[in-house]
Scaffold this motif. Structure first.
Motif, PDB file in Angstrom:
ATOM      1  N   LEU A 238       0.832  -1.207   0.000  1.00  0.00           N
ATOM      2  CA  LEU A 238       0.000   0.000   0.000  1.00  0.00           C
ATOM      3  C   LEU A 238       0.862   1.249   0.000  1.00  0.00           C
ATOM      4  O   LEU A 238       0.584   2.215  -0.722  1.00  0.00           O
ATOM      5  N   LEU A 241       2.316   1.720  -3.429  1.00  0.00           N
ATOM      6  CA  LEU A 241       1.300   2.154  -4.378  1.00  0.00           C
ATOM      7  C   LEU A 241       0.959   3.628  -4.209  1.00  0.00           C
ATOM      8  O   LEU A 241       0.850   4.371  -5.194  1.00  0.00           O
ATOM      9  N   VAL A 242       0.809   4.076  -2.970  1.00  0.00           N
ATOM     10  CA  VAL A 242       0.454   5.478  -2.719  1.00  0.00           C
ATOM     11  C   VAL A 242       1.585   6.408  -3.148  1.00  0.00           C
ATOM     12  O   VAL A 242       1.363   7.401  -3.859  1.00  0.00           O
ATOM     13  N   MET A 245       1.934   6.438  -6.951  1.00  0.00           N
ATOM     14  CA  MET A 245       0.868   7.180  -7.617  1.00  0.00           C
ATOM     15  C   MET A 245       1.110   8.690  -7.511  1.00  0.00           C
ATOM     16  O   MET A 245       0.935   9.428  -8.479  1.00  0.00           O
ATOM     17  N   PHE A 318      -7.321  10.563  -4.931  1.00  0.00           N
ATOM     18  CA  PHE A 318      -6.738   9.247  -5.200  1.00  0.00           C
ATOM     19  C   PHE A 318      -6.206   8.607  -3.916  1.00  0.00           C
ATOM     20  O   PHE A 318      -6.432   7.424  -3.656  1.00  0.00           O
ATOM     21  N   VAL A 319      -5.488   9.403  -3.110  1.00  0.00           N
ATOM     22  CA  VAL A 319      -4.940   8.865  -1.866  1.00  0.00           C
ATOM     23  C   VAL A 319      -6.058   8.472  -0.915  1.00  0.00           C
ATOM     24  O   VAL A 319      -6.004   7.417  -0.259  1.00  0.00           O
ATOM     25  N   LEU A 321      -9.081   7.513  -1.685  1.00  0.00           N
ATOM     26  CA  LEU A 321      -9.706   6.280  -2.174  1.00  0.00           C
ATOM     27  C   LEU A 321      -8.839   5.064  -1.871  1.00  0.00           C
ATOM     28  O   LEU A 321      -9.348   4.002  -1.481  1.00  0.00           O
ATOM     29  N   LEU A 322      -7.531   5.206  -2.052  1.00  0.00           N
ATOM     30  CA  LEU A 322      -6.644   4.085  -1.765  1.00  0.00           C
ATOM     31  C   LEU A 322      -6.654   3.741  -0.280  1.00  0.00           C
ATOM     32  O   LEU A 322      -6.688   2.556   0.098  1.00  0.00           O
ATOM     33  N   LEU A 323      -6.622   4.761   0.571  1.00  0.00           N
ATOM     34  CA  LEU A 323      -6.648   4.494   2.006  1.00  0.00           C
ATOM     35  C   LEU A 323      -8.000   3.943   2.441  1.00  0.00           C
ATOM     36  O   LEU A 323      -8.076   3.105   3.349  1.00  0.00           O
ATOM     37  N   ARG A 324      -9.063   4.412   1.789  1.00  0.00           N
ATOM     38  CA  ARG A 324     -10.388   3.875   2.119  1.00  0.00           C
ATOM     39  C   ARG A 324     -10.494   2.421   1.703  1.00  0.00           C
ATOM     40  O   ARG A 324     -11.153   1.622   2.369  1.00  0.00           O
ATOM     41  N   ARG A 325      -9.845   2.093   0.599  1.00  0.00           N
ATOM     42  CA  ARG A 325      -9.857   0.713   0.125  1.00  0.00           C
ATOM     43  C   ARG A 325      -8.678  -0.085   0.675  1.00  0.00           C
ATOM     44  O   ARG A 325      -8.376  -1.154   0.161  1.00  0.00           O
ATOM     45  N   SER A 326      -8.033   0.425   1.705  1.00  0.00           N
ATOM     46  CA  SER A 326      -6.857  -0.265   2.234  1.00  0.00           C
ATOM     47  C   SER A 326      -7.215  -1.614   2.836  1.00  0.00           C
ATOM     48  O   SER A 326      -6.332  -2.443   3.062  1.00  0.00           O
TER      49      SER A 326
END
Length: 335
Positions: A238, A241-242, A245, A318-319, A321-326
């Protein structure tokens, strides 16, 4: 008898629990808070000077007409209206940047993870191989791009010379709009040492007993990767990826240098980066490059500030969403 009564009355009355020395306890807490504030002051001051103030100032300039020389003039939402409706190259720049986010970042992470796994299994010369794969990440970006463009030069590059020796016609690489971005992906894979070393450290921390337990349960190699390796290194994936991105959204140096070198410019021209930006045919035009050109080549600082605000908002979304979908990177979701 009398002396016993005197001693009994002279004995101090015990205080109730929690009520002892309220003033002294309050003063201790205040001193602790003051000490914490003093220790945090340098960080908070630096954060305010180098992050909060520039962010607020940039937001203000985005609503103005500003050329870095004259006084900013209030322009309302005109910069944003032009950005979303009239800028002729903003869509191309945004799509190219999105391409790097969607393609370059996952490819680098997957290749770095594969190399880290191979290095983990190396029984001899492991340190030497780790150094070899990590060294390209230490090369300055400009030097690595120049070297890569030279290697893939259509006429004199060693790669095409080898292909012609094998009877294969060499492509144009950085001079071909269809291959320019994939060529930069190859460069990104070559300098993946920074991601590889982080993933290698994560793989080294995976408990060996979990692999042994999976083997006893009859798990094969792919199942061990899915149910043991990936859940254990999920937080590191993760993080990679963050950060990848965010770097791809600000992709600038590699694309700009590749465009300049591939176009044949050996030094700065009167137009600077704007002379050959996006070569070939805007294939390497990124959002960050177009922001730079607007701000520092065309001196449209107000419009560039609006572009920066939009880039900041997109990166934040974007960050988030990524953290929410972590949870997708949690061990439970790999099972």
């Amino acid at each position: 008898m009398t002396s016993a009564l005197v001693r009994e009355h002279a004995r101090p009355t015990p205080r109730a629990p929690g009520a002892a020395r309220p003033r002294r306890r309050g003063s201790v807490q205040r001193r602790r808070r003051a000490s914490v504030a003093v220790m945090l002051a340098p960080t908070l001051l630096g954060l305010a000077i180098f992050f909060v103030y520039p962010l607020v100032a940039n937001l203000y300039f985005s609503f103005t007409r500003y050329d870095l020389v004259s006084t900013p003039q209030w322009n309302g939402l005109n910069n944003y209206v032009y950005l979303f409706t009239k800028d002729p190259r903003i869509v191309t720049a945004a799509l190219n940047t999105l391409w790097f986010v969607v393609i370059l970042v996952p490819v680098r992470i997957v290749c770095a993870l594969a190399v880290a796994g191979l290095l983990l299994r190396a029984r001899r010369g492991g340190g030497i191989w780790r150094t070899i794969f990590y060294l390209p990440a230490l090369v300055p970006p400009v030097a690595s791009v120049v070297a890569f463009v030279f290697l893939f030069n259509p006429g004199t590059g060693p790669v095409n010379l080898v292909l012609r020796t094998l009877g294969i016609p060499g492509p144009l690489w950085f001079n071909d709009p269809a291959l320019a971005k994939p060529s930069l992906v190859l460069l990104g894979v070559w300098v993946m040492g920074d991601v590889m070393i982080i993933l290698l450290a994560a793989l080294l921390n995976v408990p060996r007993d979990q692999y042994e337990a999976a083997s006893l349960d009859g798990a094969n190699g792919a199942q061990k990767v899915r149910y043991v390796t990936l859940p254990s290194i999920a937080p590191v994936l993760l993080f990679a990826l963050v950060t990848g991105m965010i770097a791809a959204l600000q992709y600038f140096t590699e694309a700009a240098v590749a465009s300049g070198v591939a176009s044949g410019r050996s030094g700065p021209t009167a137009g600077g980066i704007a002379a050959d930006i996006g070569y070939p045919d805007d294939a390497l035009l990124t959002y960050a490059q177009w922001l730079y050109v607007r701000g520092f080549a065309n001196f449209q600082l107000g419009y560039a500030a609006a572009m920066a605000v939009v880039l900041f908002l997109v990166a934040s979304v974007f960050v988030a969403l990524l953290l929410r979908r972590s949870r997708a990177f949690s061990p439970e979701d790999f099972s």
